[in-house]
Design a protein around this motif. Structure first.
Motif, PDB file in Angstrom:
ATOM      1  N   GLU A  90     -18.302  -8.732  -0.219  1.00 10.46           N
ATOM      2  CA  GLU A  90     -19.214  -8.548   0.906  1.00 10.46           C
ATOM      3  C   GLU A  90     -20.534  -9.256   0.594  1.00 10.46           C
ATOM      4  O   GLU A  90     -21.008  -9.234  -0.531  1.00 10.46           O
ATOM      5  N   GLY A  91     -21.140  -9.830   1.586  1.00  9.45           N
ATOM      6  CA  GLY A  91     -22.352 -10.611   1.365  1.00  9.45           C
ATOM      7  C   GLY A  91     -21.998 -12.068   1.238  1.00  9.45           C
ATOM      8  O   GLY A  91     -22.097 -12.831   2.188  1.00  9.45           O
ATOM      9  N   SER A  92     -21.521 -12.469   0.067  1.00  9.68           N
ATOM     10  CA  SER A  92     -21.088 -13.847  -0.140  1.00  9.68           C
ATOM     11  C   SER A  92     -20.362 -13.951  -1.464  1.00  9.68           C
ATOM     12  O   SER A  92     -20.497 -13.091  -2.325  1.00  9.68           O
ATOM     13  N   GLY A  93     -19.607 -15.008  -1.609  1.00 12.28           N
ATOM     14  CA  GLY A  93     -18.961 -15.301  -2.890  1.00 12.28           C
ATOM     15  C   GLY A  93     -17.545 -14.774  -2.976  1.00 12.28           C
ATOM     16  O   GLY A  93     -17.139 -13.876  -2.232  1.00 12.28           O
ATOM     17  N   GLN A  94     -16.822 -15.336  -3.899  1.00 16.37           N
ATOM     18  CA  GLN A  94     -15.457 -14.896  -4.165  1.00 16.37           C
ATOM     19  C   GLN A  94     -15.160 -15.082  -5.640  1.00 16.37           C
ATOM     20  O   GLN A  94     -15.832 -15.836  -6.336  1.00 16.37           O
ATOM     21  N   SER A  95     -14.147 -14.383  -6.114  1.00 14.94           N
ATOM     22  CA  SER A  95     -13.712 -14.488  -7.504  1.00 14.94           C
ATOM     23  C   SER A  95     -12.203 -14.603  -7.552  1.00 14.94           C
ATOM     24  O   SER A  95     -11.504 -14.068  -6.681  1.00 14.94           O
ATOM     25  N   LEU A  96     -11.713 -15.288  -8.562  1.00 18.61           N
ATOM     26  CA  LEU A  96     -10.280 -15.471  -8.764  1.00 18.61           C
ATOM     27  C   LEU A  96      -9.866 -14.822 -10.075  1.00 18.61           C
ATOM     28  O   LEU A  96     -10.551 -14.968 -11.094  1.00 18.61           O
ATOM     29  N   TYR A  97      -8.715 -14.135 -10.044  1.00 18.41           N
ATOM     30  CA  TYR A  97      -8.224 -13.424 -11.235  1.00 18.41           C
ATOM     31  C   TYR A  97      -6.746 -13.727 -11.426  1.00 18.41           C
ATOM     32  O   TYR A  97      -5.942 -13.553 -10.502  1.00 18.41           O
ATOM     33  N   PRO A  98      -6.340 -14.159 -12.617  1.00 23.25           N
ATOM     34  CA  PRO A  98      -4.926 -14.442 -12.883  1.00 23.25           C
ATOM     35  C   PRO A  98      -4.078 -13.168 -12.828  1.00 23.25           C
ATOM     36  O   PRO A  98      -4.495 -12.111 -13.315  1.00 23.25           O
ATOM     37  N   TYR A  99      -2.887 -13.278 -12.278  1.00 23.11           N
ATOM     38  CA  TYR A  99      -1.981 -12.133 -12.223  1.00 23.11           C
ATOM     39  C   TYR A  99      -1.740 -11.552 -13.616  1.00 23.11           C
ATOM     40  O   TYR A  99      -1.753 -10.329 -13.814  1.00 23.11           O
ATOM     41  N   ILE A 128       4.448 -12.024 -18.713  1.00 20.17           N
ATOM     42  CA  ILE A 128       3.367 -12.988 -18.560  1.00 20.17           C
ATOM     43  C   ILE A 128       3.601 -13.939 -17.387  1.00 20.17           C
ATOM     44  O   ILE A 128       2.744 -14.779 -17.093  1.00 20.17           O
ATOM     45  N   HIS A 129       4.737 -13.798 -16.714  1.00 18.43           N
ATOM     46  CA  HIS A 129       5.028 -14.609 -15.527  1.00 18.43           C
ATOM     47  C   HIS A 129       5.136 -13.745 -14.279  1.00 18.43           C
ATOM     48  O   HIS A 129       5.749 -14.147 -13.288  1.00 18.43           O
ATOM     49  N   THR A 130       4.539 -12.583 -14.325  1.00 17.73           N
ATOM     50  CA  THR A 130       4.686 -11.644 -13.224  1.00 17.73           C
ATOM     51  C   THR A 130       4.108 -12.182 -11.914  1.00 17.73           C
ATOM     52  O   THR A 130       3.143 -12.957 -11.903  1.00 17.73           O
ATOM     53  N   GLY A 131       4.726 -11.759 -10.829  1.00 18.14           N
ATOM     54  CA  GLY A 131       4.150 -11.957  -9.511  1.00 18.14           C
ATOM     55  C   GLY A 131       3.548 -10.647  -9.045  1.00 18.14           C
ATOM     56  O   GLY A 131       3.322  -9.730  -9.849  1.00 18.14           O
ATOM     57  N   VAL A 132       3.264 -10.532  -7.761  1.00 20.42           N
ATOM     58  CA  VAL A 132       2.804  -9.271  -7.191  1.00 20.42           C
ATOM     59  C   VAL A 132       3.663  -8.958  -5.968  1.00 20.42           C
ATOM     60  O   VAL A 132       4.187  -9.875  -5.303  1.00 20.42           O
ATOM     61  N   ASP A 133       3.797  -7.677  -5.687  1.00 25.57           N
ATOM     62  CA  ASP A 133       4.544  -7.244  -4.509  1.00 25.57           C
ATOM     63  C   ASP A 133       3.618  -7.185  -3.296  1.00 25.57           C
ATOM     64  O   ASP A 133       3.892  -7.764  -2.253  1.00 25.57           O
ATOM     65  N   ARG A 134       2.474  -6.482  -3.474  1.00 23.36           N
ATOM     66  CA  ARG A 134       1.490  -6.433  -2.388  1.00 23.36           C
ATOM     67  C   ARG A 134       0.120  -6.078  -2.964  1.00 23.36           C
ATOM     68  O   ARG A 134       0.011  -5.459  -4.019  1.00 23.36           O
ATOM     69  N   VAL A 135      -0.913  -6.501  -2.249  1.00 26.00           N
ATOM     70  CA  VAL A 135      -2.289  -6.208  -2.644  1.00 26.00           C
ATOM     71  C   VAL A 135      -3.035  -5.683  -1.425  1.00 26.00           C
ATOM     72  O   VAL A 135      -2.726  -6.057  -0.286  1.00 26.00           O
ATOM     73  N   VAL A 143      -9.522  -2.296  -5.467  1.00 25.41           N
ATOM     74  CA  VAL A 143      -8.468  -3.287  -5.308  1.00 25.41           C
ATOM     75  C   VAL A 143      -7.171  -2.705  -5.864  1.00 25.41           C
ATOM     76  O   VAL A 143      -7.103  -2.342  -7.046  1.00 25.41           O
ATOM     77  N   SER A 144      -6.163  -2.593  -5.004  1.00 27.36           N
ATOM     78  CA  SER A 144      -4.878  -2.014  -5.398  1.00 27.36           C
ATOM     79  C   SER A 144      -3.827  -3.116  -5.445  1.00 27.36           C
ATOM     80  O   SER A 144      -3.730  -3.939  -4.523  1.00 27.36           O
ATOM     81  N   ILE A 145      -3.062  -3.138  -6.530  1.00 27.66           N
ATOM     82  CA  ILE A 145      -1.983  -4.111  -6.701  1.00 27.66           C
ATOM     83  C   ILE A 145      -0.701  -3.353  -7.006  1.00 27.66           C
ATOM     84  O   ILE A 145      -0.656  -2.522  -7.921  1.00 27.66           O
ATOM     85  N   VAL A 146       0.340  -3.642  -6.252  1.00 29.16           N
ATOM     86  CA  VAL A 146       1.670  -3.120  -6.564  1.00 29.16           C
ATOM     87  C   VAL A 146       2.473  -4.276  -7.139  1.00 29.16           C
ATOM     88  O   VAL A 146       2.631  -5.332  -6.503  1.00 29.16           O
ATOM     89  N   TRP A 147       2.990  -4.073  -8.346  1.00 30.57           N
ATOM     90  CA  TRP A 147       3.708  -5.114  -9.063  1.00 30.57           C
ATOM     91  C   TRP A 147       5.189  -5.094  -8.689  1.00 30.57           C
ATOM     92  O   TRP A 147       5.658  -4.125  -8.083  1.00 30.57           O
ATOM     93  N   PRO A 148       5.953  -6.131  -9.036  1.00 32.83           N
ATOM     94  CA  PRO A 148       7.370  -6.179  -8.646  1.00 32.83           C
ATOM     95  C   PRO A 148       8.184  -4.980  -9.120  1.00 32.83           C
ATOM     96  O   PRO A 148       9.157  -4.590  -8.463  1.00 32.83           O
ATOM     97  N   ASP A 149       7.788  -4.363 -10.258  1.00 29.86           N
ATOM     98  CA  ASP A 149       8.523  -3.177 -10.741  1.00 29.86           C
ATOM     99  C   ASP A 149       7.991  -1.900 -10.103  1.00 29.86           C
ATOM    100  O   ASP A 149       8.346  -0.795 -10.528  1.00 29.86           O
TER     101      ASP A 149
END
Length: 456
Positions: A90-99, A128-135, A143-149
């Motif tokens: 919120e406001g401005s800016g963004q950040s990136l985070y590796p899975y 170390i090669h995980t994806g994500v199911d939903r965020v 920030v909630s992340i559900v992983w493939p498992d």
């Protein structure tokens, strides 16, 4: 009311990229961190520029989301091809985070031992090669992340923001954690000074003392009782003393059959203590119990400043002293018998080329010189150039300790020495000394900061 010399104008001469700075009220511009620690002290008035230091490269400008009040999360998006989570603030800016990093640092009770703030998840269990199911962003703005498992991780926005991977945010966090920037000085330095008892009993005074010790490299404490044991008392304010072959504490006096050149009445050339160890003590305390009637003045030089000056004036000498390892030795008997040997660079630099430690004591520099013949003369020429820089009158600080004075300094940075003195049976010069390591000192500094300001 804490009215020490630290609280008045202690740093009149700031060198390299700085003009003389006036002492006035701290202005942080809303920036949290160590500057706020100083501003909370009732009488410590330094600008953010002074605190930040001028002897090392200043950090690049920070994005709006790197510091200041914590912004909330506007939205999150999974970038499947790049395997990155994008957080828009919120406001401005963004950040990136590796899975992979997010899964590795899940904060749930199954993955993190909360009582120790330590990771429970084993690396062998990490995909170390995980994806994500939903965020998604939860109702309480996490920030909630559900992983493939189907394992779920939730992250607090402030926790994520502090660990942003942008270069500016990473640099800001490293400075907050380690306070790597320094304030350089010369012969005109007025040593930051505080009251010994206030440092022992007041958290704000202790925090300001350690911040100045880290930034400037030397702080004077006045008013210590004139009796042995005060360096041990002061060490308990931090944690514990560093035991060496000379004991937990040691007595600097003119001794017959001295097992160290410091235990004589002769002149001591500028040096750091204990380069004969591969990990020399980081901080030194010296408490004056009795001073000589004639001579015995202390001398000190900012070794980091001199190394940077050498880098500018004689780059080849700087390269030589940062690349060649020199042998040091120390043999004798004190706390126990010892025969130590080390190989150290005269000037240690980190991967970014920043000077991090000076290792030089001419008395314990070994006659063994493990260098090829063609490098010997270059080594001597380079070392001579560095020492001659230190010996310039404009670079050397001279002061004389009186009974009750206790000086604390960065043994990785300062080179200190002593003028010769006359020993008299009725007035023997006597200092008590002790060592600590920077790990303990920085630990206490962080704890004091959290105690005084309630911030992590």
């Amino acid at each position: 009311m804490w009215t020490t010399t630290i609280a008045r104008c202690t740093l009149p001469t700031m060198l390299k990229r700085s003009s003389v700075l006036a002492c006035h009220t701290l202005r942080t511009g809303g920036r949290p961190g160590w500057a706020a620690a100083i501003s909370s002290s009732p009488s410590l008035h330094l600008t953010w520029r002074q605190l930040r230091g001028h002897g090392t490269q200043a950090p690049s400008p920070l994005p709006s989301n790197a510091l200041g009040d914590s912004p909330g999360v506007r939205q999150v998006r999974a970038l499947e091809q790049e395997r990155l989570l994008e957080v828009e603030w919120e406001g401005s800016g963004q950040s990136l985070y590796p899975y992979t990093w997010l899964r590795d640092n899940c904060q749930c009770p199954l993955c993190t031992l909360q009582s120790a703030q330590a990771r429970s998840l084993l690396l062998s269990q990490l995909d170390i090669h995980t994806g994500v199911d939903r965020v998604q962003v939860t109702d309480n703005n996490k920030v909630s992340i559900v992983w493939p498992d189907q394992h779920t991780s939730e992250f607090d926005p402030e926790w994520l923001r502090k660990r942003c991977f942008s270069p500016a945010a990473r640099q800001a966090l490293q400075e907050e954690l380690f306070l790597n920037e320094r304030t350089y000085w010369d012969s005109e330095l007025r040593i930051p000074t505080a009251n010994f008892e206030e440092v022992l009993h007041d958290d704000k005074a202790a925090l300001a003392w350690l911040l100045a010790l880290r930034r400037v490299g030397i702080v004077y404490l006045k008013g210590a009782p004139v009796e042995q044991g005060q360096v041990a008392r002061l060490s308990q304010r931090i944690g514990y003393l560093r035991l060496t072959f000379y004991g937990h504490t040691w007595q600097v006096q003119d001794k017959s059959q001295a097992n160290n050149v410091a235990y004589t009445s002769g002149k001591l050339s500028l040096h750091t203590d204990y380069p004969a160890l591969h990990y020399p003590p980081g901080v030194q305390f010296l408490h004056c119990l009795s001073q000589a009637g004639e001579g015995g003045e202390s001398e000190a030089v900012d070794g980091f400043h001199m190394a940077d000056q050498l880098r500018r004036e004689d780059p080849e000498a700087f390269r030589t002293l940062t690349s060649l390892r020199v042998d040091f030795t120390d043999t004798g008997s004190d706390y126990c018998d010892f025969m130590v040997q080390s190989k150290n660079h005269i000037i240690d630099v980190d991967s970014d080329g920043r000077v991090v430690r000076i290792n030089y004591n001419n008395a314990t520099r070994d006659s063994v010189l493990d260098l090829p013949l063609h490098q010997v003369q270059a080594f001597y020429s380079s070392l001579k150039a560095y020492v001659q820089l230190m010996m310039r009158p404009e670079n050397m600080l001279t002061y004389k300790m009186e009974p009750g004075d206790l000086v604390t300094f960065d043994n990785w940075r300062l080179l200190h020495g002593r003028k010769s003195f006359q020993s008299h049976p009725d007035r023997m010069r006597h200092l008590e000394g002790a060592y600590l390591d920077w790990d303990e000192v920085m630990s206490r500094l962080r704890i004091l900061f959290k105690s005084v300001h309630g911030e992590s």
